[in-house]
Design an enzyme around this catalytic site. Sequence first.
Site, PDB file in Angstrom:
ATOM      1  N   ILE A 139       0.844  -1.186   0.000  1.00 46.69           N
ATOM      2  CA  ILE A 139       0.000   0.000   0.000  1.00 46.69           C
ATOM      3  C   ILE A 139       0.883   1.240   0.000  1.00 46.69           C
ATOM      4  O   ILE A 139       1.867   1.321   0.742  1.00 46.69           O
ATOM      5  CB  ILE A 139      -0.972   0.005   1.196  1.00 46.69           C
ATOM      6  CG1 ILE A 139      -1.974   1.151   1.064  1.00 46.69           C
ATOM      7  CG2 ILE A 139      -0.244   0.017   2.537  1.00 46.69           C
ATOM      8  CD1 ILE A 139      -3.205   0.989   1.954  1.00 46.69           C
ATOM      9  N   PRO A 144       7.632  11.427   0.324  1.00 46.84           N
ATOM     10  CA  PRO A 144       8.780  12.167   0.861  1.00 46.84           C
ATOM     11  C   PRO A 144       8.327  13.470   1.516  1.00 46.84           C
ATOM     12  O   PRO A 144       7.621  14.271   0.910  1.00 46.84           O
ATOM     13  CB  PRO A 144       9.630  12.435  -0.388  1.00 46.84           C
ATOM     14  CG  PRO A 144       9.282  11.326  -1.323  1.00 46.84           C
ATOM     15  CD  PRO A 144       7.819  11.065  -1.092  1.00 46.84           C
ATOM     16  N   ILE A 173       7.842   2.188   1.385  1.00 43.33           N
ATOM     17  CA  ILE A 173       6.794   1.242   1.016  1.00 43.33           C
ATOM     18  C   ILE A 173       7.260  -0.192   1.279  1.00 43.33           C
ATOM     19  O   ILE A 173       8.115  -0.723   0.568  1.00 43.33           O
ATOM     20  CB  ILE A 173       6.388   1.407  -0.461  1.00 43.33           C
ATOM     21  CG1 ILE A 173       6.017   2.867  -0.748  1.00 43.33           C
ATOM     22  CG2 ILE A 173       5.241   0.460  -0.792  1.00 43.33           C
ATOM     23  CD1 ILE A 173       4.935   3.430   0.150  1.00 43.33           C
ATOM     24  N   GLN A 259      -8.142  -2.581  12.534  1.00 40.09           N
ATOM     25  CA  GLN A 259      -7.566  -3.918  12.373  1.00 40.09           C
ATOM     26  C   GLN A 259      -6.057  -3.837  12.182  1.00 40.09           C
ATOM     27  O   GLN A 259      -5.311  -4.667  12.722  1.00 40.09           O
ATOM     28  CB  GLN A 259      -8.210  -4.649  11.195  1.00 40.09           C
ATOM     29  CG  GLN A 259      -7.648  -6.054  10.981  1.00 40.09           C
ATOM     30  CD  GLN A 259      -8.629  -6.971  10.290  1.00 40.09           C
ATOM     31  OE1 GLN A 259      -9.783  -7.070  10.690  1.00 40.09           O
ATOM     32  NE2 GLN A 259      -8.174  -7.659   9.259  1.00 40.09           N
ATOM     33  N   GLU A 260      -5.589  -2.847  11.430  1.00 40.21           N
ATOM     34  CA  GLU A 260      -4.147  -2.710  11.214  1.00 40.21           C
ATOM     35  C   GLU A 260      -3.419  -2.530  12.545  1.00 40.21           C
ATOM     36  O   GLU A 260      -2.385  -3.163  12.802  1.00 40.21           O
ATOM     37  CB  GLU A 260      -3.851  -1.520  10.306  1.00 40.21           C
ATOM     38  CG  GLU A 260      -2.357  -1.266  10.121  1.00 40.21           C
ATOM     39  CD  GLU A 260      -2.056  -0.097   9.209  1.00 40.21           C
ATOM     40  OE1 GLU A 260      -0.865   0.218   9.023  1.00 40.21           O
ATOM     41  OE2 GLU A 260      -3.009   0.522   8.684  1.00 40.21           O
ATOM     42  N   GLN A 354      20.826  -5.397  27.501  1.00 39.03           N
ATOM     43  CA  GLN A 354      21.705  -5.084  28.628  1.00 39.03           C
ATOM     44  C   GLN A 354      21.976  -6.329  29.469  1.00 39.03           C
ATOM     45  O   GLN A 354      23.112  -6.548  29.915  1.00 39.03           O
ATOM     46  CB  GLN A 354      21.069  -3.995  29.499  1.00 39.03           C
ATOM     47  CG  GLN A 354      21.934  -3.520  30.658  1.00 39.03           C
ATOM     48  CD  GLN A 354      23.104  -2.659  30.206  1.00 39.03           C
ATOM     49  OE1 GLN A 354      23.094  -2.144  29.083  1.00 39.03           O
ATOM     50  NE2 GLN A 354      24.101  -2.520  31.058  1.00 39.03           N
ATOM     51  N   HIS A 356      22.122  -9.279  28.432  1.00 39.05           N
ATOM     52  CA  HIS A 356      23.022 -10.149  27.677  1.00 39.05           C
ATOM     53  C   HIS A 356      24.476  -9.680  27.771  1.00 39.05           C
ATOM     54  O   HIS A 356      25.385 -10.405  27.356  1.00 39.05           O
ATOM     55  CB  HIS A 356      22.612 -10.196  26.193  1.00 39.05           C
ATOM     56  CG  HIS A 356      21.518 -11.162  25.884  1.00 39.05           C
ATOM     57  ND1 HIS A 356      20.197 -10.925  26.197  1.00 39.05           N
ATOM     58  CD2 HIS A 356      21.543 -12.378  25.278  1.00 39.05           C
ATOM     59  CE1 HIS A 356      19.453 -11.945  25.775  1.00 39.05           C
ATOM     60  NE2 HIS A 356      20.249 -12.842  25.223  1.00 39.05           N
ATOM     61  N   THR A 383       2.231   6.895  14.440  1.00 37.13           N
ATOM     62  CA  THR A 383       3.222   7.065  15.495  1.00 37.13           C
ATOM     63  C   THR A 383       2.577   7.115  16.883  1.00 37.13           C
ATOM     64  O   THR A 383       1.367   7.325  17.017  1.00 37.13           O
ATOM     65  CB  THR A 383       4.020   8.369  15.295  1.00 37.13           C
ATOM     66  OG1 THR A 383       3.112   9.479  15.437  1.00 37.13           O
ATOM     67  CG2 THR A 383       4.677   8.424  13.932  1.00 37.13           C
TER      68      THR A 383
END
Length: 397
Positions: A139, A144, A173, A259-260, A354, A356, A383
């Site tokens: 999609i 830009p 994309i 749903q997304e 951390q 690890h 976001t």
Amino acid sequence: MSQTIPASKPATFDLFKRNRPFLTQEHEMFRSSLRKFLEREAVPNIEKWEEEQYTPREFYQKMGEQGFLCPQVAPEYGGLGLDFGFNMVLAEELSRVGVGGLASMSSSIIVPYLERYGTEEQKKKYLPKCVSGEITTAIGMTEPGIGSDLAGMRTTAVRDGDHYIINGQKTFISNGINAGLFFICVKTDPTATLAHKGISILLVEDGTPGFSCGRKLKKLGQHSTDTAELVFEDARVPVSNLLGEEGKGFYYLMDKLQQERIMIAIGALVVAEEMLKTTMTYVKERHAFGKPISSFQNTQFEMAEMATEISMAQTFVDDLTYRHMNGENVSTQVSMAKWSITEMARRMSVRCLQLHGGYGFMEEYAIARRYRDVAVMPIYGGTTEIMKNIIAKNLGM
């Protein structure tokens, strides 16, 4: 004579055992089959696909042949007509191995646009190929300089007889290299008083004259998922490829965002679970100062906190999934889940790495890849800041 009663051993709490009544035996059979497939076809190739920054199209074709793609598509279009629970299982298992996520995105996020708004001719032409894996989808929304502000997009589609002429550019994309069918958001009415009312969605096939993929973009993480630019230079697309009605594209996008974002929350939760699992194993096996790292109080506190966060998120996501399956509008709560769980996963990637120590910085350990891959989750699909705006608005702020 007194009798000594042996102390009972504390019950071990299984964080990852979940009671989800909305998932039936059929869902779990689907999961078992899919998991075996991924262990055979994906896991051995992860390192190669990461290096090539590309998952071959053949992988998706094999998924389609086995019946794992687009499980919700109606039988008359080649699908199985299954419920959303199967899409959930698909997302969980792909997130668990960390590759092939585009199969879930195409099946559960993009193809539903075609199912809901496509003409009968469009459905018959494309849906069977989506189910079989002959084509995957992408999609094109982001441009830009224009991210979340979809109303500000500049890509135009001008009517010319029986065709639209598209000019513009898309970026970031996912599946841009692999896809055979692109859902491109365009301005069909640049003069619309309300900018979002001038947006439409056109179905553009790979190979359309005037349409080309630009650069394959190099990313911080999710390397096996190809990401590209799309370029349109007088690309001619038949009017019959208009999805739904002209000028309604923005509303279609908003309609499917619930749903997304549930899918993104599900994926982020599974990644968090996998990071915690691998870290639990590591801290039990790794020794320092003569004893396992897991015996240190700081390690125990870190693990306890992360386990608690995951357990609470599991309950929230399962409730939202059940309500979504029943057709409820839970967009506000979904926005909550999307930002909170993706941010939780991002925080956990730092904490697990951390724990690890220096080994976490080595590519041979899975946490290094998870650390990179999870960074984008609070960004795509809306976001964190956009999610908070939505919540505040729905609270009447």
